[in-house]
Design an enzyme around this catalytic site. Structure first.
Site, PDB file in Angstrom:
ATOM      1  N   GLY A  16       0.783  -1.235  -0.011  1.00  0.00           N
ATOM      2  CA  GLY A  16      -0.062   0.172   0.171  1.00  0.00           C
ATOM      3  C   GLY A  16       0.622   0.914   0.316  1.00  0.00           C
ATOM      4  N   ASN A  18       1.718   3.004  -2.584  1.00  0.00           N
ATOM      5  CA  ASN A  18       1.195   3.776  -3.304  1.00  0.00           C
ATOM      6  C   ASN A  18      -0.505   4.095  -2.605  1.00  0.00           C
ATOM      7  OD1 ASN A  18       2.483   4.409  -6.852  1.00  0.00           O
ATOM      8  ND2 ASN A  18       2.506   2.150  -5.962  1.00  0.00           N
ATOM      9  N   LEU A  93      -4.286  -7.248  -7.686  1.00  0.00           N
ATOM     10  CA  LEU A  93      -3.945  -8.219  -8.384  1.00  0.00           C
ATOM     11  C   LEU A  93      -5.233  -8.735  -9.344  1.00  0.00           C
ATOM     12  CD1 LEU A  93      -0.174  -9.281  -6.548  1.00  0.00           C
ATOM     13  CD2 LEU A  93      -0.726  -7.411  -8.427  1.00  0.00           C
ATOM     14  N   ASN A 110      -5.065   2.373 -13.259  1.00  0.00           N
ATOM     15  CA  ASN A 110      -4.248   1.594 -12.772  1.00  0.00           C
ATOM     16  C   ASN A 110      -2.703   1.579 -13.384  1.00  0.00           C
ATOM     17  OD1 ASN A 110      -3.283  -1.071 -11.446  1.00  0.00           O
ATOM     18  ND2 ASN A 110      -2.289  -1.946 -13.725  1.00  0.00           N
ATOM     19  N   HIS A 112       1.465   0.339 -13.428  1.00  0.00           N
ATOM     20  CA  HIS A 112       2.207  -1.079 -13.413  1.00  0.00           C
ATOM     21  C   HIS A 112       3.635  -0.150 -13.254  1.00  0.00           C
ATOM     22  CE1 HIS A 112       3.148  -4.681 -14.808  1.00  0.00           C
ATOM     23  NE2 HIS A 112       3.370  -4.308 -15.629  1.00  0.00           N
ATOM     24  N   ASP A 153      -3.345  -5.854 -18.344  1.00  0.00           N
ATOM     25  CA  ASP A 153      -2.160  -3.988 -18.839  1.00  0.00           C
ATOM     26  C   ASP A 153      -2.574  -3.609 -20.586  1.00  0.00           C
ATOM     27  OD1 ASP A 153      -1.353  -4.576 -16.539  1.00  0.00           O
ATOM     28  OD2 ASP A 153       0.093  -5.788 -16.861  1.00  0.00           O
TER      29      ASP A 153
HETATM   30  C1  GAR Z   1       4.004  -1.336  -7.440  1.00  0.00           C
HETATM   31  O1  GAR Z   1       4.834  -1.438  -7.698  1.00  0.00           O
HETATM   32  C2  GAR Z   1       2.327  -1.615  -8.225  1.00  0.00           C
HETATM   33  O2  GAR Z   1       3.094  -0.035  -9.795  1.00  0.00           O
HETATM   34  C3  GAR Z   1       2.642  -2.651  -8.663  1.00  0.00           C
HETATM   35  O3  GAR Z   1       2.130  -4.096  -7.219  1.00  0.00           O
HETATM   36  C4  GAR Z   1       3.236  -2.664  -6.370  1.00  0.00           C
HETATM   37  C5  GAR Z   1       1.878  -2.257  -5.455  1.00  0.00           C
HETATM   38  O4  GAR Z   1       2.788  -1.609  -4.769  1.00  0.00           O
HETATM   39  N1  GAR Z   1       1.443  -3.368  -9.317  1.00  0.00           N
HETATM   40  C6  GAR Z   1       1.381  -3.909 -10.427  1.00  0.00           C
HETATM   41  O5  GAR Z   1       2.740  -4.740 -10.560  1.00  0.00           O
HETATM   42  C7  GAR Z   1       0.391  -4.375 -11.144  1.00  0.00           C
HETATM   43  N2  GAR Z   1       0.228  -5.504 -12.252  1.00  0.00           N
HETATM   44  P1  GAR Z   1       1.894  -0.769  -3.342  1.00  0.00           P
HETATM   45  O6  GAR Z   1       1.653  -2.215  -2.768  1.00  0.00           O
HETATM   46  O7  GAR Z   1       3.060  -0.577  -2.116  1.00  0.00           O
HETATM   47  O8  GAR Z   1       1.556   0.379  -3.852  1.00  0.00           O
END
Ligand code: GAR
Length: 196
Positions: A16, A18, A93, A110, A112, A153
């Site tokens: 989390g 982001n 995910l 989203n 990525h 994606d």
């Molecule tokens: C992030 O790097 C995001 O871009 C990626 O998961 C991570 C989550 O981090 N998302 C994907 O790979 C989606 N295909 P967070 O939980 O610390 O925000």
């Protein structure tokens, strides 16, 4: 003066960071919106972060709801007194159903951790992305914000940010540097989305 704020839902599966960036930018008034819901498909640290700010949270476990997961999320989002305008996938995910995506057409974005269309698609998430980037000897990587369509994606990109790949990078060090850029890019992407 009474200010109308755009309401968003944030979907999460992981640590989390982001989500934290969104929360902090709302708190410091850089982002003019309000999080109505944080929804997770599993128990994860992102939920703790949301609770720290008294944001409404729901865990709808993928392993319990299976194919009905998107439907359950939609019911939740539609049957609230809040008028939710956009959905932000911040490290979420699970794959959303075609019906869900049609219902929220051009209202889901989203983030990525690669320069899409490179290193996207099924199985490309988290550290796996950065591992593949390094294995292929790429000179640069980065992150992309895109609209969500019914592919994985494949939706229209909104913004990208590049990160150089360094000689001694490991998947972990590259992930860390890309993540720092994600936190900036995601906020810019949300600003663009809500100002349409
Ligand atoms: C992030 O790097 C995001 O871009 C990626 O998961 C991570 C989550 O981090 N998302 C994907 O790979 C989606 N295909 P967070 O939980 O610390 O925000």
């Amino acid at each position: 003066m009474f200010e109308i704020k755009t309401k968003i839902a944030v979907l999460v599966s992981g640590s989390g960071s982001n989500l934290q960036a969104i929360i902090e930018n709302i708190e410091n008034r850089s982002l003019n919106c309000e999080i109505s819901y944080v929804i997770a498909d599993r128990d994860c640290y992102a939920i703790e972060r949301a609770k720290n700010y008294k944001i409404r949270t729901v865990v709808l476990e993928r392993k319990i709801f299976g194919k009905r997961l998107s439907e359950e999320i939609n019911l939740l989002l539609k049957n609230t007194d809040e008028e939710i305008s956009y959905i932000i996938l911040a490290g979420y995910l699970s794959i959303l159903s075609k019906e869900f995506i049609q219902d929220w057409n051009k209202k889901i974005i989203n983030i990525h951790p690669s320069l899409l269309p490179k290193y996207g698609g099924r199985g490309m998430y988290g550290l796996k992305v950065h591992k593949a980037v390094l294995e292929n000897g790429e000179k640069k990587s980065g992150c992309t914000i895109h609209y969500v369509d019914s592919g994985i994606d494949t939706g229209k990109p909104i913004m990208k940010m590049e990160v150089p790949v360094l000689k001694n990078d490991t998947p972990e060090t590259l992930q860390k540097r890309v993540l720092e850029k994600e936190h900036i890019l995601l906020i810019e992407g949300i600003k663009k989305l809500i100002s349409r």
